[in-house]
Structures are given as structure tokens and as C-alpha cells.
Enzyme design. Sequence first.
Site, PDB file in Angstrom:
ATOM      1  N   CYS A   2       0.873  -1.178   0.000  1.00 49.19           N
ATOM      2  CA  CYS A   2       0.000   0.000   0.000  1.00 49.19           C
ATOM      3  C   CYS A   2       0.909   1.227   0.000  1.00 49.19           C
ATOM      4  CB  CYS A   2      -0.854   0.018   1.250  1.00 49.19           C
ATOM      5  SG  CYS A   2      -1.806  -1.497   1.482  1.00 49.19           S
ATOM      6  N   ARG A  27       1.191   1.862  -5.854  1.00 54.65           N
ATOM      7  CA  ARG A  27       1.388   0.844  -4.814  1.00 54.65           C
ATOM      8  C   ARG A  27       0.074   0.241  -4.350  1.00 54.65           C
ATOM      9  NH1 ARG A  27       6.370   0.919  -2.202  1.00 54.65           N
ATOM     10  NH2 ARG A  27       5.398  -0.088  -0.434  1.00 54.65           N
ATOM     11  N   TRP A  75      -3.914  -1.559  -1.155  1.00 58.37           N
ATOM     12  CA  TRP A  75      -3.977  -2.778  -1.969  1.00 58.37           C
ATOM     13  C   TRP A  75      -4.485  -3.838  -1.007  1.00 58.37           C
ATOM     14  CZ3 TRP A  75      -3.826  -3.719  -7.024  1.00 58.37           C
ATOM     15  CH2 TRP A  75      -3.826  -5.042  -7.444  1.00 58.37           C
ATOM     16  N   ASN A 101       0.488  -0.817   6.245  1.00 60.26           N
ATOM     17  CA  ASN A 101       0.832  -1.638   5.085  1.00 60.26           C
ATOM     18  C   ASN A 101       1.344  -2.956   5.636  1.00 60.26           C
ATOM     19  OD1 ASN A 101       1.649  -2.696   2.664  1.00 60.26           O
ATOM     20  ND2 ASN A 101       3.543  -1.489   2.536  1.00 60.26           N
ATOM     21  N   GLY A 102       0.882  -4.082   5.063  1.00 61.73           N
ATOM     22  CA  GLY A 102       1.392  -5.382   5.519  1.00 61.73           C
ATOM     23  C   GLY A 102       0.287  -6.264   6.047  1.00 61.73           C
ATOM     24  N   GLU A 482       6.893 -21.087 -19.406  1.00 62.63           N
ATOM     25  CA  GLU A 482       6.883 -19.714 -18.876  1.00 62.63           C
ATOM     26  C   GLU A 482       8.070 -18.917 -19.405  1.00 62.63           C
ATOM     27  OE1 GLU A 482       4.817 -17.903 -17.603  1.00 62.63           O
ATOM     28  OE2 GLU A 482       5.911 -16.251 -16.689  1.00 62.63           O
ATOM     29  N   LYS A 486       7.720 -15.480 -21.657  1.00 63.48           N
ATOM     30  CA  LYS A 486       8.364 -14.212 -21.272  1.00 63.48           C
ATOM     31  C   LYS A 486       9.194 -13.650 -22.418  1.00 63.48           C
ATOM     32  CE  LYS A 486       6.878 -13.137 -17.268  1.00 63.48           C
ATOM     33  NZ  LYS A 486       5.625 -13.812 -17.620  1.00 63.48           N
ATOM     34  N   GLU A 489       6.780 -12.397 -25.182  1.00 58.00           N
ATOM     35  CA  GLU A 489       5.952 -11.212 -24.919  1.00 58.00           C
ATOM     36  C   GLU A 489       6.817  -9.976 -24.658  1.00 58.00           C
ATOM     37  OE1 GLU A 489       3.464 -11.284 -21.450  1.00 58.00           O
ATOM     38  OE2 GLU A 489       4.852 -12.521 -20.333  1.00 58.00           O
ATOM     39  N   HIS A 505      10.875 -35.870 -30.783  1.00 57.17           N
ATOM     40  CA  HIS A 505       9.690 -36.258 -31.580  1.00 57.17           C
ATOM     41  C   HIS A 505       9.306 -35.169 -32.557  1.00 57.17           C
ATOM     42  CE1 HIS A 505       9.195 -39.821 -29.118  1.00 57.17           C
ATOM     43  NE2 HIS A 505       9.346 -39.065 -28.051  1.00 57.17           N
ATOM     44  N   LYS A 604      -2.524  -5.560 -19.543  1.00 54.07           N
ATOM     45  CA  LYS A 604      -2.277  -6.178 -18.228  1.00 54.07           C
ATOM     46  C   LYS A 604      -3.423  -7.116 -17.860  1.00 54.07           C
ATOM     47  CE  LYS A 604      -0.164  -7.119 -14.502  1.00 54.07           C
ATOM     48  NZ  LYS A 604       0.971  -8.060 -14.576  1.00 54.07           N
TER      49      LYS A 604
END
Length: 609
Positions: A2, A27, A75, A101-102, A482, A486, A489, A505, A604
Site C-alpha cells: 500500500c 502501490r 492494496w 501496510n502489511g 513460462e 516471457k 511477450e 519427436h 495487463k
Amino acid sequence: MCGIVGYVGSKPGMDVVLEGLRRLEYRGYDSAGVAVLSDAGELQVERRAGKLANLEKVVVGTPLPGTLAIGHTRWATHGAPTDRNAHPHVDCAGRVAVVHNGTIENFEELVAGLEQRGHERRSETDTEVVAHLLEERYDGDLAEAVRSVCRDLEGSFVLVVAHADRPDVVVGARRNLPLVIGLGEGENFLGSDVTAFIGHTREARIVDQDQVVELRRDGVTVTTLDGTVVDGASFHVDWDTDAAEKGGHEFFMLKEIQEQPAAIRETLGGRLQEDGLLHLDELSMSDEDIRGIEQVVIIACGSSYHSGLVGKYAIERWCRLPVQVEMASEFRYRDPVVGRNTLVIAVSQSGETADTLEAVRHARSQKAWVLAVTNTVGSTISRESDAAFYTRGGPEVAVASTKAVITQIVAMYVVGLYLAQVRGTRDADEVRAHLADLREIPDLVQEVLDRMDGVRELARDLVNEPRVLFLGRHVGYPMALEGALKLKELAYISAEGFPAGEIKHGPIALIEKGTPVVVLAARHALSAKLVNNVQEVRARGARTIVIATDGDDSVTPYADEIIRIPDTKSLLTPLLTIVPMQVLSAEVARAKGLDVDQPRNLAKSVTVE
Ligand code: AGP
């Protein structure tokens, strides 16, 4: 994660705090609030769900008077993003205001005690308990009251506090999460990072672990939790605002890669009981429901799909349940066989991906139990699922997902271990042992992050490659996918991931002299077979880039480049092998002069099918 701001000085406190919150909105942006202490000793609080603009509509026209203020942009991790859950939170009498925050891991225990002592709780947040505890412990010395409360808190936190009786001081405290002091003339500031106040001062000082800071107009005093005054060096901030939001990094993605150890700690935080076992009320499933599960279906897109693939290996291993992992965009069109006996896990960072949302709706129409694993509290997918497991990774700004993916993988392990714990397919000691291994991961990820100079150099060498292949076996296979995603993209390079055993194969025909092949060769029972695969591709001219465990030299003779990672249990290696591939793809993109945070053609959150 946050955004937090504190101010005491001679300027209108609300203006200073709102300006800081605007700069910190990256944040967290699901709610915001301010508390301003007037010269007459009136503590006024305004807070609104949604973006900061919602709050500004309320306060800008009628500014709250006063030159002491605290503020917060949230957040959410505990409690949906609503007005009542927005910070600041106050005590029963409205005389103490707190922003936080946390995660306070022992807040349920603290809440129980407070309610027994007659306090009335008005939100679902863990933060509010701090306001009520301060109400009990304040006796004129606000800093000592904060120190006393912090000594009783478990978990990670940054707190900033104001009291109606104290127009001269704002108090802050931190454990594990960042808090910085802005040093002015006749005024001083607190912020989650320097972005909060560099419009007013560039002289700053870090608040260190378990320290408490008294912020006054004429100066600051920093102490340890036992009240011992500590000195600390100030530093000059030479970042511009844009760099400050990125923590000094050129791109948000680079910052978010570095945030992964802290993000993993947040994902694990508050979910382990005193006895070292798991405590997952958020699944909202009775033990009987969990024992009645006959199959698991994981639905997701993109990187979240790769997290789900790792979950398959873990859940099948620990729970002895069949697990299917489905591309969400395909799931509902094949008329899948799901029903009451099915646990569907929908993995989505944004919680808004249309393909995944429609798959959730289909699964629920078939009476399956749907658990959302998401980073966004209050998201559509979390609201339309039966339950939600929040990864608490903090806002992820870069389109290419990093800390969200790694926390999703952690979530897969945690949910898998919990299912095994309840179903009895793993005994308590085994669960504790696996959780102990998971608790070591943040430090191991940090160790990998500290070793990335060679990867950055390698990245510059791959800039003009037309094609890169990625190979892995077992849980290395999802990471091969993955790593390829990456590179596609971010650097717009044709990249493909394969199970290493599959290469012969057909895909091996792609290899020409010098074709880079990234091999995920973390220590595993299948390592000998993987060495054979590395030999196969190298014999055909491939340039082998091998990610291997410290001390494992089985693959060294066939590697043109070696990237070393620390040892951990083989099932957990995706949490370490993913990091070099994130760094590699980001650095190739940077070397190509591309926009690492906003790659072409991508969004996003893909809210269209
Ligand atoms: C990840 O780097 C990509 N940006 C993309 O594949 C993403 O994982 C996918 O769109 C799913 O998004 P979600 O997790 O928000 O549902």
C-alpha cells in the site's frame, strides 16, 4: 503493498498527503483515505473505496484544516475494498488514527481480546486492531504506545499513527516493509518510499527493522522497540519522480522481479498456525467437503496457466487426486465433466480475465466448487467464485507477470498441502517439513537475484537471435513454457517451451548451429535423462544455456553457459528457476530498446474473450 504518507509541518496537511498519495497510487489503488488533525484538536477522517480520485472529489472542495496529516492508498489483503475497510482506521473514541501496510498475522487473537474488553470492531481489516490497542495503551506518550503495541504484533507491517491529543507528532513503525523519513525545514514527512515527499525534500532517512520514529516539526527521533534512541544516516535522493516510483529501476518489471522475496513472505504470512500446520479458512470448505473432492481442475490463461501446471504436479503428488489443467479459453467449449465432486481452481492475477471468468461461470453452473487464486481482492473472479485465496503480491504494474506468478505457484503448494493435510494423504510432520522448505524460499530467491550479472550479460548476446527453445522435465516443463512466454511477450523473439523428452519427436528439427536452448536442469530424479537431452541438442549445434543446481556437475560438460541456483526440494525448484528467465527476457527486451513494462499488442488484464 500500500501507499502510506505522514506529515507534520506548517503547510495544509491534507494537500501534502494527497500529493504524496497521488505519487504512491501505483502501490495500491482499491481505496484511499486521509486523517487531518486541526489546530483545535479535531481529528477528521475521510476515506473512499476506489481510486484516489474518489476521495479527492470529497475533500478537495472542503479541505480538512490542519498541518498534521496521515494518508493511505490501499492494496487490499484482508477485507474487500470498501469505504469501511479503507484506511485510516480509528479507535472507539475516534481519537487515534492508523494507516498500515502489511499483514498482522496474529490479528484474530488480538481481535478476540479486544472484543472481550468491550471494543467495537467496525471493519474486516487486521489494521483496526492497532487503533484499539493504542486506545488502551496511550497515556500521553504516543511513541511509547506504538512501541508497546508493536511488541505484540506478529507479521510484516508499516504503521503511521496520529492522535487527537498530539498536534505535534506523527509516529511511524516498521517491520519487514519499507518506511522512509523525509527531512524538511520546520516540517518532516513519512512515506512508503521517497516518491511520497520528493516534491518537498530530497533529504531522507531509512527507518530500519523494528524501529519507531517520532516525527515532529523541529526534528525526528528514532528508537528501537525497547525505546533506545538510534542514530541513522540521511541520504540525498537524486531520483526523479518517475524513477522513484520504480524504486530507482528503469522499469516496473525490474522492480517487481526484486520484490519477489517479500511477495512470497506476504503469501505465506498469516496462514501457518502455531503448531506449524496450515490454517486456510479462506477456502470456505469444510473438512468433509475437502475429503469429498474426487478431482481438481485448474483453469487459467498465460503465465497463470503455467502456475497451474506446477500445481498439478504438487497436488497429485501430495493429495493423490487427479488434476487437470485447462486453458480457460478452451474449457467451457469442450463440455467438460465437472460436478459437485470437483474442486475448480481459477488462477488469475487480475481476477478480471474474461476467458477465466467465463470458465468460472461454467464450472459453477455445473455445481463444481470454485476457488479463485488471485492477487486482486474484490475482483470479479473472486466475487463470482465460492472462495478466494489472495496471493497478496501487491500491485503488479508491468504487463509481463513476475511476482504474481511466483506467488501463484506458492499458492498452489499451500493449497495442495492444505488439501493433503485435511485428507490425511500427508501426515502432520510431512506437511510441516514441506512448509519449512517453503519458508526458506524467499531467502533462496534473493540469493538467485543476487547472482544475475551473468544473465544480464548473456541477454545482450541474445538480442538478435531469431529463435530460442526452452526445455524442462517434470516441474521444469511448466517453467520452460513460462520462460518461452516471457521471451515472446517482452523481446518479440520466437520462443517455444517443450518437455525435454519431447524434443526428439519433432522439435529437434528446429535446431541449427548456434540455436540457443535454455535447459531447466535443477536437481531432480530425472536429471540423467535431462543430461541426455542436452547432449542430443548440443550434438546438433545448439548453444546450451543450462540452469543447474549448485554443486550438480552432471550437466556441466554439455553446457555452453551455466546459471546456478541454490538447492531446494525438486518440487519447489520452479520458484528458483523462474527468476533467471524473468531477468533474461527483461534484459533482452531492454537491450533491444523495447518498452519492458508495456510490450506491444498486450494488456495487463485481458477483459475480452
Ligand atoms: C503474463 O506475463 C502475461 N501478461 C499473461 O499471459 C497473463 O498471465 C494472462 O493474461 C493471465 O492474466 P491473469 O493472471 O490476470 O488472469
